[in-house]
Scaffold this motif. Structure first.
Motif, mmCIF file in Angstrom:
data_model
loop_
_atom_site.group_PDB
_atom_site.id
_atom_site.type_symbol
_atom_site.label_atom_id
_atom_site.label_comp_id
_atom_site.label_asym_id
_atom_site.label_seq_id
_atom_site.Cartn_x
_atom_site.Cartn_y
_atom_site.Cartn_z
ATOM 1 N N LEU A 73 -25.233 24.197 -63.404
ATOM 2 C CA LEU A 73 -24.395 25.358 -63.752
ATOM 3 C C LEU A 73 -24.559 26.463 -62.708
ATOM 4 O O LEU A 73 -23.580 27.046 -62.217
ATOM 5 C CB LEU A 73 -24.781 25.881 -65.145
ATOM 6 N N GLN A 74 -25.835 26.702 -62.342
ATOM 7 C CA GLN A 74 -26.149 27.749 -61.368
ATOM 8 C C GLN A 74 -25.450 27.492 -60.031
ATOM 9 O O GLN A 74 -24.822 28.383 -59.456
ATOM 10 C CB GLN A 74 -27.662 27.711 -61.166
ATOM 11 N N VAL A 75 -25.552 26.263 -59.552
ATOM 12 C CA VAL A 75 -24.964 25.924 -58.255
ATOM 13 C C VAL A 75 -23.438 26.018 -58.307
ATOM 14 O O VAL A 75 -22.804 26.598 -57.425
ATOM 15 C CB VAL A 75 -25.401 24.506 -57.806
ATOM 16 N N VAL A 76 -22.853 25.467 -59.382
ATOM 17 C CA VAL A 76 -21.388 25.424 -59.480
ATOM 18 C C VAL A 76 -20.810 26.841 -59.545
ATOM 19 O O VAL A 76 -19.877 27.178 -58.810
ATOM 20 C CB VAL A 76 -20.938 24.588 -60.705
ATOM 21 N N VAL A 77 -21.398 27.693 -60.404
ATOM 22 C CA VAL A 77 -20.866 29.058 -60.538
ATOM 23 C C VAL A 77 -21.024 29.826 -59.224
ATOM 24 O O VAL A 77 -20.105 30.503 -58.769
ATOM 25 C CB VAL A 77 -21.554 29.816 -61.704
ATOM 26 N N THR A 78 -22.195 29.691 -58.584
ATOM 27 C CA THR A 78 -22.408 30.417 -57.327
ATOM 28 C C THR A 78 -21.415 29.944 -56.261
ATOM 29 O O THR A 78 -20.889 30.744 -55.486
ATOM 30 C CB THR A 78 -23.861 30.261 -56.837
ATOM 31 N N LEU A 79 -21.148 28.639 -56.238
ATOM 32 C CA LEU A 79 -20.156 28.102 -55.298
ATOM 33 C C LEU A 79 -18.778 28.718 -55.535
ATOM 34 O O LEU A 79 -18.073 29.084 -54.596
ATOM 35 C CB LEU A 79 -20.051 26.588 -55.454
ATOM 36 N N LEU A 80 -18.391 28.833 -56.821
ATOM 37 C CA LEU A 80 -17.090 29.430 -57.151
ATOM 38 C C LEU A 80 -17.012 30.865 -56.647
ATOM 39 O O LEU A 80 -15.965 31.321 -56.183
ATOM 40 C CB LEU A 80 -16.860 29.401 -58.669
ATOM 41 N N ILE A 81 -18.156 31.571 -56.724
ATOM 42 C CA ILE A 81 -18.178 32.973 -56.307
ATOM 43 C C ILE A 81 -17.893 33.109 -54.811
ATOM 44 O O ILE A 81 -17.285 34.082 -54.380
ATOM 45 C CB ILE A 81 -19.541 33.610 -56.680
ATOM 46 N N THR A 82 -18.322 32.123 -54.003
ATOM 47 C CA THR A 82 -18.048 32.228 -52.562
ATOM 48 C C THR A 82 -16.539 32.293 -52.317
ATOM 49 O O THR A 82 -16.090 32.873 -51.341
ATOM 50 C CB THR A 82 -18.598 31.010 -51.770
ATOM 51 N N GLN A 83 -15.751 31.715 -53.239
ATOM 52 C CA GLN A 83 -14.300 31.710 -53.082
ATOM 53 C C GLN A 83 -13.687 33.089 -53.318
ATOM 54 O O GLN A 83 -12.661 33.421 -52.748
ATOM 55 C CB GLN A 83 -13.654 30.712 -54.067
ATOM 56 N N VAL A 84 -14.320 33.882 -54.199
ATOM 57 C CA VAL A 84 -13.651 35.133 -54.607
ATOM 58 C C VAL A 84 -14.314 36.412 -54.104
ATOM 59 O O VAL A 84 -13.702 37.471 -54.142
ATOM 60 C CB VAL A 84 -13.513 35.222 -56.157
ATOM 61 N N ILE A 85 -15.554 36.320 -53.603
ATOM 62 C CA ILE A 85 -16.288 37.570 -53.324
ATOM 63 C C ILE A 85 -15.586 38.437 -52.277
ATOM 64 O O ILE A 85 -15.618 39.669 -52.362
ATOM 65 C CB ILE A 85 -17.760 37.293 -52.937
#
Length: 420
Positions: A264-276
């Protein structure tokens, strides 16, 4: 993969080296002391040796630490190795975000800095998962792999242009910037802006620690350090520490729980790279903060029901929901964004001292939360999570009132905005 090391290996290490619980606790917690020493020296080291030089040194010290753990016959070698790997971690946690922010084009800076957090979560998760198959000595040896890759890889990338400009390496500065932006890119404007900014800084006096509290620096120091306080004192280490117990008491197998948590931690953090870089830093911090407050309330409620034996059938469901919401929310902003902003917010002349100080506060927070967690829980299990909820709520206010948006601006423009 540091943080992932002590969890799966606890019983085996204690058995092999016949360590008492107290000795094992020293082994577990000496890491954060190593990291605090690393944090204090990270700024001066990266100013003196360059960003790459500081990373080389840390890699070598980390490798030596893993070897000491691998060869350990007793508590001493184990602790020295753990102190060394902690030191390396403390230096990396400052130098890497700073190096990334100094080499990245402004429209990718957030995503690349967040990718660093993805790698950190990923490393911890991998060592968690392989730690279930390997002996602890073999797991320590795997720690040498990233050190070797980094030592080799640093030969292939240029030094930070901003550091080169600051230390008067005119030629190297232009070469490095051109290499980073591509051979066809026109770097004249960016180069001029960096140079002009460095020249302004050269006219400023050398900075000592106490100078951080002067009016012109205070705002950036409050932002950088304040975010680290919110990140750690919001309870992440208590939750992470306790997750497997919470899964167990909820009737979920701890290994399934831990692996879910890691993924969960890895997936959510990865998604954040898309929007930050599109949504910005502040919205992510606010969404994360709100999720954390809610998650702490849910975990607190589950403990309250458990203690008072009310609606017992809902307790496991609430506990697991709370933990997963907490990890999801933390990863959605509170995990990565403070490091991104820390690397963007300080003027170059105080970056070393201020960034090192913010990193030190972070590691001190990590230590104090994991140290006080059990005491707090024995005082009141649901009270503990209400305290964390309150800290996260204060964090939301802090972000709204104090933290500026830094997306899409050059590091020089951010400075102008803060001190405008």
């Amino acid at each position: 993969s540091q943080v992932g090391f002590s969890s799966p290996t606890q019983d085996a290490i204690r058995e092999d080296l016949s360590l008492s619980l107290a000795e094992y606790s020293v082994f577990g917690s000496i890491l954060t002391f190593g990291a605090m020493i690393g944090a204090i020296t990270s700024g001066p080291l990266s100013d003196l040796l360059g960003r790459k030089g500081a990373m080389r040194l840390s890699s070598a010290i980390c490798a030596a630490g893993w070897l000491a753990i691998y060869l350990a016959k007793g508590a001493e070698a184990l602790d020295i190795g753990r102190l060394a790997t902690g030191f390396g971690m403390g230096v990396f946690s400052y130098v890497v975000p700073v190096f990334i922010s100094e080499i990245a084009p402004k429209n990718l800076r957030g995503a690349l800095a967040t990718l660093n957090q993805v790698m950190i979560c990923g490393g911890a998760s991998v060592s968690f998962i392989i730690g279930t198959f390997l002996t602890w000595r073999a797991l320590a040896l795997t720690g040498l792999v990233p050190c070797a890759i980094l030592l080799f890889g640093l030969h292939l990338i240029p030094e930070s242009p901003r550091w080169l400009a600051k230390t008067g390496h005119e030629k190297d500065f232009e070469v490095a910037l051109q290499k980073l932006r591509g051979n066809d890119a026109d770097i004249s404007e960016e180069a001029a802006e960096i140079k002009e900014y460095i020249e302004t800084l050269d006219r400023l006096p050398k900075v000592k620690f106490l100078d951080l509290f002067q009016r012109r620096y205070l705002r950036s120091v409050i932002i950088g350090v304040g975010l680290m306080v919110v990140q750690q004192f919001g309870g992440i280490n208590g939750v992470a520490f306790y997750a497997s117990n919470i899964f167990k008491s909820a009737g979920v197998s701890p290994s399934v729980g831990t692996i879910t948590y890691a993924i969960l931690q890895v997936v959510v953090t990865l998604l954040i790279t898309q929007v930050i870089d599109r949504a910005g830093r502040k919205p992510l911090l606010l969404v994360a903060g709100s999720g954390l407050v809610l998650a702490c309330m849910i975990i607190g409620l589950s403990f309250y029901l458990k203690v008072n034996e009310l609606a017992i059938e809902f307790v496991p469901l609430l506990a697991v929901t709370g933990i997963l919401l907490y990890i999801g929310s933390f990863s959605a902003g509170m995990g990565a964004v403070p490091w991104v902003i820390m690397s963007e917010i300080f003027p170059v002349n105080i970056k070393g001292i201020a960034g090192g100080f913010a990193t030190l506060v972070n590691w001190f927070g990590a230590w104090s939360v994991s140290y006080t967690f059990n005491f707090l829980m024995s005082w009141s299990s649901y009270g503990t999570f209400l305290v964390y909820a309150a800290v996260n709520a204060l964090g939301i206010v802090f972000v709204l009132k104090v933290v500026p948006e830094t997306k899409g601006r050059t590091l020089e423009q951010i400075q102008a905005a803060i001190n405008g």
